[in-house]
Design a protein around this motif. Structure first.
Motif, PDB file in Angstrom:
ATOM      1  N   MET A  45      75.772  70.931 121.425  1.00 48.13           N
ATOM      2  CA  MET A  45      77.074  70.344 121.143  1.00 48.13           C
ATOM      3  C   MET A  45      76.970  68.868 120.767  1.00 48.13           C
ATOM      4  SD  MET A  45      79.251  72.686 121.175  1.00 48.13           S
ATOM      5  CE  MET A  45      80.677  71.665 120.978  1.00 48.13           C
ATOM      6  N   THR A  46      75.840  68.497 120.210  1.00 45.72           N
ATOM      7  CA  THR A  46      75.665  67.111 119.808  1.00 45.72           C
ATOM      8  C   THR A  46      76.735  66.638 118.826  1.00 45.72           C
ATOM      9  OG1 THR A  46      73.294  67.295 120.174  1.00 45.72           O
ATOM     10  CG2 THR A  46      74.049  65.458 118.842  1.00 45.72           C
ATOM     11  N   PRO A  47      77.090  67.429 117.763  1.00 47.20           N
ATOM     12  CA  PRO A  47      78.126  66.951 116.837  1.00 47.20           C
ATOM     13  C   PRO A  47      79.446  66.638 117.521  1.00 47.20           C
ATOM     14  CG  PRO A  47      76.954  68.833 115.913  1.00 47.20           C
ATOM     15  CD  PRO A  47      76.509  68.709 117.338  1.00 47.20           C
ATOM     16  N   SER A  48      79.901  67.514 118.428  1.00 50.98           N
ATOM     17  CA  SER A  48      81.187  67.303 119.090  1.00 50.98           C
ATOM     18  C   SER A  48      81.163  66.085 119.997  1.00 50.98           C
ATOM     19  CB  SER A  48      81.573  68.546 119.902  1.00 50.98           C
ATOM     20  OG  SER A  48      81.906  69.606 119.043  1.00 50.98           O
ATOM     21  N   LEU A  59      88.573  68.826 107.197  1.00 53.96           N
ATOM     22  CA  LEU A  59      88.691  69.373 105.844  1.00 53.96           C
ATOM     23  C   LEU A  59      88.007  70.729 105.758  1.00 53.96           C
ATOM     24  CD1 LEU A  59      87.913  66.129 103.818  1.00 53.96           C
ATOM     25  CD2 LEU A  59      90.160  67.139 104.250  1.00 53.96           C
ATOM     26  N   ASP A  60      88.723  71.691 105.205  1.00 52.31           N
ATOM     27  CA  ASP A  60      88.200  73.048 105.051  1.00 52.31           C
ATOM     28  C   ASP A  60      87.838  73.295 103.594  1.00 52.31           C
ATOM     29  OD1 ASP A  60      88.832  76.109 104.375  1.00 52.31           O
ATOM     30  OD2 ASP A  60      88.153  75.991 106.443  1.00 52.31           O
ATOM     31  N   PHE A  81      79.099  69.919 110.198  1.00 54.05           N
ATOM     32  CA  PHE A  81      78.271  70.977 110.760  1.00 54.05           C
ATOM     33  C   PHE A  81      78.439  72.163 109.829  1.00 54.05           C
ATOM     34  CE2 PHE A  81      77.172  74.523 113.462  1.00 54.05           C
ATOM     35  CZ  PHE A  81      76.055  74.045 114.141  1.00 54.05           C
ATOM     36  N   ALA A  82      77.384  72.457 109.069  1.00 57.76           N
ATOM     37  CA  ALA A  82      77.472  73.441 107.983  1.00 57.76           C
ATOM     38  C   ALA A  82      78.547  72.978 106.998  1.00 57.76           C
ATOM     39  CB  ALA A  82      77.737  74.836 108.519  1.00 57.76           C
ATOM     40  N   ASP A  83      79.589  73.787 106.772  1.00 58.83           N
ATOM     41  CA  ASP A  83      80.616  73.397 105.804  1.00 58.83           C
ATOM     42  C   ASP A  83      81.886  72.876 106.470  1.00 58.83           C
ATOM     43  OD1 ASP A  83      81.161  75.846 106.902  1.00 58.83           O
ATOM     44  OD2 ASP A  83      82.060  76.695 105.104  1.00 58.83           O
ATOM     45  N   ASP A  84      81.800  72.527 107.749  1.00 61.04           N
ATOM     46  CA  ASP A  84      82.948  71.944 108.467  1.00 61.04           C
ATOM     47  C   ASP A  84      82.815  70.418 108.473  1.00 61.04           C
ATOM     48  OD1 ASP A  84      84.061  74.426 109.096  1.00 61.04           O
ATOM     49  OD2 ASP A  84      82.763  74.642 110.850  1.00 61.04           O
ATOM     50  N   LYS A 107      90.712  72.383 116.279  1.00 65.04           N
ATOM     51  CA  LYS A 107      89.542  73.040 116.850  1.00 65.04           C
ATOM     52  C   LYS A 107      88.332  72.744 115.994  1.00 65.04           C
ATOM     53  CE  LYS A 107      88.129  77.568 118.646  1.00 65.04           C
ATOM     54  NZ  LYS A 107      88.542  78.994 118.792  1.00 65.04           N
ATOM     55  N   TYR A 108      87.286  72.242 116.627  1.00 67.62           N
ATOM     56  CA  TYR A 108      86.054  71.921 115.906  1.00 67.62           C
ATOM     57  C   TYR A 108      84.865  72.398 116.737  1.00 67.62           C
ATOM     58  CZ  TYR A 108      82.604  69.255 113.216  1.00 67.62           C
ATOM     59  OH  TYR A 108      81.536  68.900 112.438  1.00 67.62           O
TER      60      TYR A 108
END
Length: 348
Positions: free
Chosen positions: A1-4, A26-27, A115-118, A186-187
């Motif tokens: 969970m490093t990104p969060s 952004l989606d 994170f990937a495409d998020d 939500k992320y």
């Protein structure tokens, strides 16, 4: 969970400094399906890697054709985009292209994380006017990258959150369309609300686990059916792991009210596991089956992840856990085997 945990820390630091913060999620529509081969090839040319490897990878996305059988015979056309999301090379190709925008120089109070495409922006400024201007400028730069690689942002699925005491809410636009504002988003499986009290995440956990408990009850029955040891195993391996997902981001620290909410979630499972009367105290149920109280388990999980994986100092029960006192995990090889020096090799 490093990104969060990284962007949550930035938000909390900004709040402590009394800055206004805007979070923009952004989606990207079908990011892997719309990834252009030309973009991949240009990104490959810009990295420092052995040429023979680069050419081999390029060969996999060059002169690709799609052929289908029709009533008039086979029909073929050239394929210029698309990487299967479940493939081995798909995420690598996406990271190569996405690294271009991640590596851009942003203003000091702008942080872009993916994170990937998020993709998510965290922007902090001392005034509302400056926050809006900075956010709009960041979105404009991001839009140039989107247009360059022929991608598309879905406005309906994109969200902004304002963490501020501003009376009038700020609005930012994407391609002349206002991005909807929400009180939470939500992320990576963690719900963040504009008050940073993690209340929405706990409520969501309670709802989700209530549905899971109902399904397990239907399988196990109230008195007979599934063996109690198997029910305990289901709880430990399914329900508890679902609850503790991202604990480092939301369970450090926990308030008394949140601890009570977590124990109320656990109680339903404990009653099903033990088969005890509904009036049995939760503490007694935990002792009977040897299951740690959920709020304690969440704190332990958060401290472990922060110390062992994120290498951050944590405090639990007035005990200071310093990552320097514990061994770091082994790292994988950071160089290509082909450039390994011959004299350094060991022959048996």
């Amino acid at each position: 969970m490093t990104p969060s945990t990284n962007w949550l820390k930035k938000i909390q630091d900004a709040k402590n400094k009394k800055l206004h913060t805007m979070i923009i999620s952004l989606d990207i529509q079908g990011a892997f399906d719309h990834l252009q081969y030309n973009s991949i090839r240009k990104s490959l040319d810009e990295i420092n890697f052995p040429s023979y490897t680069i050419e081999t990878i390029k060969g996999k996305i060059t002169d690709r054709k799609v052929t289908i059988q029709t009533a008039q015979g086979p029909v073929s056309w050239s394929q210029q985009q698309g990487c299967a999301q479940g493939s081995c090379t798909g995420p690598m190709f996406w990271n190569l292209v996405a690294n271009e925008i991640i590596s851009e120089e942003w203003q000091p109070n702008v942080r872009l994380q993916a994170f990937a495409d998020d993709f998510i922006f965290v922007i902090s400024e001392p005034t509302g006017e400056k926050l809006k201007a900075t956010a709009q400028a960041a979105l404009t730069k991001f839009q140039h990258w989107i247009n360059k690689h022929q991608l598309k942002v879905v406005i309906e699925k994109s969200t902004t959150i304002l963490i501020s005491r501003l009376v009038s809410g700020l609005r930012v636009k994407w391609d002349n369309q206002i991005i909807k504002r929400s009180t939470s988003l939500k992320y990576l499986g963690v719900i963040i609300d504009n008050k940073l009290n993690r209340a929405d995440h706990i409520i969501n956990l309670k709802t989700k686990l209530t549905h899971l408990h109902q399904k397990i009850t239907r399988i196990a029955g109230t008195n007979w059916g599934l063996n109690k040891d198997l029910r305990r195993r289901l709880y430990k391996t399914v329900a508890e792991r679902m609850i503790l997902h991202g604990a480092a981001a939301w369970a450090y620290p926990l308030s008394a009210r949140q601890s009570t909410s977590l124990n109320s979630i656990q109680r339903k499972f404990l009653l099903n596991i033990t088969g005890a009367y509904s009036t049995t105290p939760t503490a007694a149920l935990q002792v009977i089956k040897g299951i740690i109280s959920l709020h304690i388990k969440a704190k332990q999980e958060a401290v472990y992840v922060r110390t062992a994986r994120l290498r951050k100092t944590s405090i639990y029960n007035n005990i200071n856990f310093n990552p320097n006192n514990y061994e770091d995990g082994t790292t994988s090889t950071k160089f290509h085997p082909a450039i390994f020096q011959l004299e350094d090799r060991i022959s048996l």
